[in-house]
Design a protein around this motif. Structure first.
Motif, PDB file in Angstrom:
ATOM      1  N   ARG A  54       0.923  -1.206   0.146  1.00  0.00           N
ATOM      2  CA  ARG A  54       0.110  -0.012   0.011  1.00  0.00           C
ATOM      3  C   ARG A  54       1.019   1.209  -0.116  1.00  0.00           C
ATOM      4  O   ARG A  54       0.476   2.220  -0.710  1.00  0.00           O
ATOM      5  CB  ARG A  54      -0.857  -0.073   1.407  1.00  0.00           C
ATOM      6  CG  ARG A  54      -2.126  -0.911   1.114  1.00  0.00           C
ATOM      7  CD  ARG A  54      -3.209  -0.746   2.142  1.00  0.00           C
ATOM      8  NE  ARG A  54      -2.725  -1.165   3.446  1.00  0.00           N
ATOM      9  CZ  ARG A  54      -2.696  -2.138   4.147  1.00  0.00           C
ATOM     10  NH1 ARG A  54      -3.338  -3.191   3.276  1.00  0.00           N
ATOM     11  NH2 ARG A  54      -2.129  -2.360   5.242  1.00  0.00           N
ATOM     12  N   ALA A  55       2.007   1.262   0.706  1.00  0.00           N
ATOM     13  CA  ALA A  55       2.801   2.102   0.778  1.00  0.00           C
ATOM     14  C   ALA A  55       3.400   2.548  -0.613  1.00  0.00           C
ATOM     15  O   ALA A  55       3.477   3.746  -1.156  1.00  0.00           O
ATOM     16  CB  ALA A  55       4.147   2.202   1.853  1.00  0.00           C
ATOM     17  N   LYS A  89       2.332   1.711  -3.426  1.00  0.00           N
ATOM     18  CA  LYS A  89       1.080   2.156  -4.498  1.00  0.00           C
ATOM     19  C   LYS A  89       0.779   3.484  -4.131  1.00  0.00           C
ATOM     20  O   LYS A  89       0.533   4.392  -5.075  1.00  0.00           O
ATOM     21  CB  LYS A  89      -0.081   1.317  -4.003  1.00  0.00           C
ATOM     22  CG  LYS A  89      -1.509   1.579  -4.895  1.00  0.00           C
ATOM     23  CD  LYS A  89      -2.319   0.596  -4.624  1.00  0.00           C
ATOM     24  CE  LYS A  89      -3.608   0.858  -5.588  1.00  0.00           C
ATOM     25  NZ  LYS A  89      -4.899   0.243  -5.167  1.00  0.00           N
ATOM     26  N   LYS A  90       0.794   3.975  -3.067  1.00  0.00           N
ATOM     27  CA  LYS A  90       0.528   5.532  -2.679  1.00  0.00           C
ATOM     28  C   LYS A  90       1.548   6.261  -3.176  1.00  0.00           C
ATOM     29  O   LYS A  90       1.567   7.205  -3.824  1.00  0.00           O
ATOM     30  CB  LYS A  90       0.503   5.644  -1.019  1.00  0.00           C
ATOM     31  CG  LYS A  90       0.238   7.147  -0.585  1.00  0.00           C
ATOM     32  CD  LYS A  90       0.053   7.087   0.925  1.00  0.00           C
ATOM     33  CE  LYS A  90      -0.186   8.666   1.148  1.00  0.00           C
ATOM     34  NZ  LYS A  90      -0.430   8.544   2.956  1.00  0.00           N
ATOM     35  N   LEU A  91       2.885   5.982  -3.121  1.00  0.00           N
ATOM     36  CA  LEU A  91       4.193   6.828  -3.516  1.00  0.00           C
ATOM     37  C   LEU A  91       3.981   6.818  -4.984  1.00  0.00           C
ATOM     38  O   LEU A  91       4.253   7.781  -5.693  1.00  0.00           O
ATOM     39  CB  LEU A  91       5.449   6.226  -3.049  1.00  0.00           C
ATOM     40  CG  LEU A  91       5.690   6.377  -1.752  1.00  0.00           C
ATOM     41  CD1 LEU A  91       6.948   5.416  -1.473  1.00  0.00           C
ATOM     42  CD2 LEU A  91       5.891   7.879  -1.619  1.00  0.00           C
ATOM     43  N   TYR A 123       1.177   6.548  -6.840  1.00  0.00           N
ATOM     44  CA  TYR A 123       0.055   7.494  -7.430  1.00  0.00           C
ATOM     45  C   TYR A 123       0.630   9.132  -7.223  1.00  0.00           C
ATOM     46  O   TYR A 123       0.372   9.886  -7.846  1.00  0.00           O
ATOM     47  CB  TYR A 123      -0.973   7.290  -6.578  1.00  0.00           C
ATOM     48  CG  TYR A 123      -1.897   6.029  -7.214  1.00  0.00           C
ATOM     49  CD1 TYR A 123      -2.973   6.184  -8.391  1.00  0.00           C
ATOM     50  CD2 TYR A 123      -1.762   4.868  -6.737  1.00  0.00           C
ATOM     51  CE1 TYR A 123      -3.641   5.543  -8.989  1.00  0.00           C
ATOM     52  CE2 TYR A 123      -2.470   3.797  -7.753  1.00  0.00           C
ATOM     53  CZ  TYR A 123      -3.534   3.990  -8.436  1.00  0.00           C
ATOM     54  OH  TYR A 123      -4.278   3.062  -9.317  1.00  0.00           O
ATOM     55  N   GLN A 124       1.131   9.291  -6.083  1.00  0.00           N
ATOM     56  CA  GLN A 124       1.832  10.740  -5.851  1.00  0.00           C
ATOM     57  C   GLN A 124       2.625  11.146  -6.971  1.00  0.00           C
ATOM     58  O   GLN A 124       2.573  12.096  -7.566  1.00  0.00           O
ATOM     59  CB  GLN A 124       2.517  10.741  -4.619  1.00  0.00           C
ATOM     60  CG  GLN A 124       1.567  10.689  -3.436  1.00  0.00           C
ATOM     61  CD  GLN A 124       2.390  10.771  -2.091  1.00  0.00           C
ATOM     62  OE1 GLN A 124       3.480  10.432  -2.094  1.00  0.00           O
ATOM     63  NE2 GLN A 124       1.741  10.773  -1.033  1.00  0.00           N
TER      64      GLN A 124
END
Length: 114
Positions: free
Chosen positions: A54-55, A57-59, A61-62
């Motif tokens: 998840r981390a 994936k978040k990075l 997307y950012q």
């Protein structure tokens, strides 16, 4: 004691010794506890892996959102420049010298001389 009594006692003793030391199969207490520990460790590894996923994936997307924002800004700037050049072309066709065109030509001339 006669021979038969001795043989019977020896058999009983052998059977009791075999039962104590020669048990086969799984031992319920140990196996279950190690399986539980293994399952708990496996679940924790799985949870940790999911958190890391998840981390990441978040990075990602950012990063992609920043790329999109930068590209959108570039598109806006290029559209403004296109509109300015279009207006200059219209004024040149009408026989006028647009504001900023003379400066641009002078800059380009200075660049060519260098």
């Amino acid at each position: 004691m006669d021979y038969e009594e001795l043989a019977t006692m020896a058999e009983e003793q052998n059977q009791s010794e075999r039962k104590e030391s020669g048990k086969r199969g799984r031992k319920p207490g140990r196996k279950v506890s190690t399986e539980k520990i293994d399952m708990k460790a496996k679940l924790e590894r799985s949870r940790q892996s999911a958190r890391e996923c998840r981390a990441r994936k978040k990075l990602r997307y950012q990063y992609l959102e920043e790329l999109v924002t930068d590209r959108e800004k570039a598109v806006v700037e290029l559209r403004q420049e296109l509109e300015k050049l279009y207006n200059w072309a219209m004024e040149v066709e009408a026989g006028r010298c647009p504001d900023g065109l003379q400066e641009l030509l002078e800059e380009m001339g200075a660049m060519k001389q260098e």
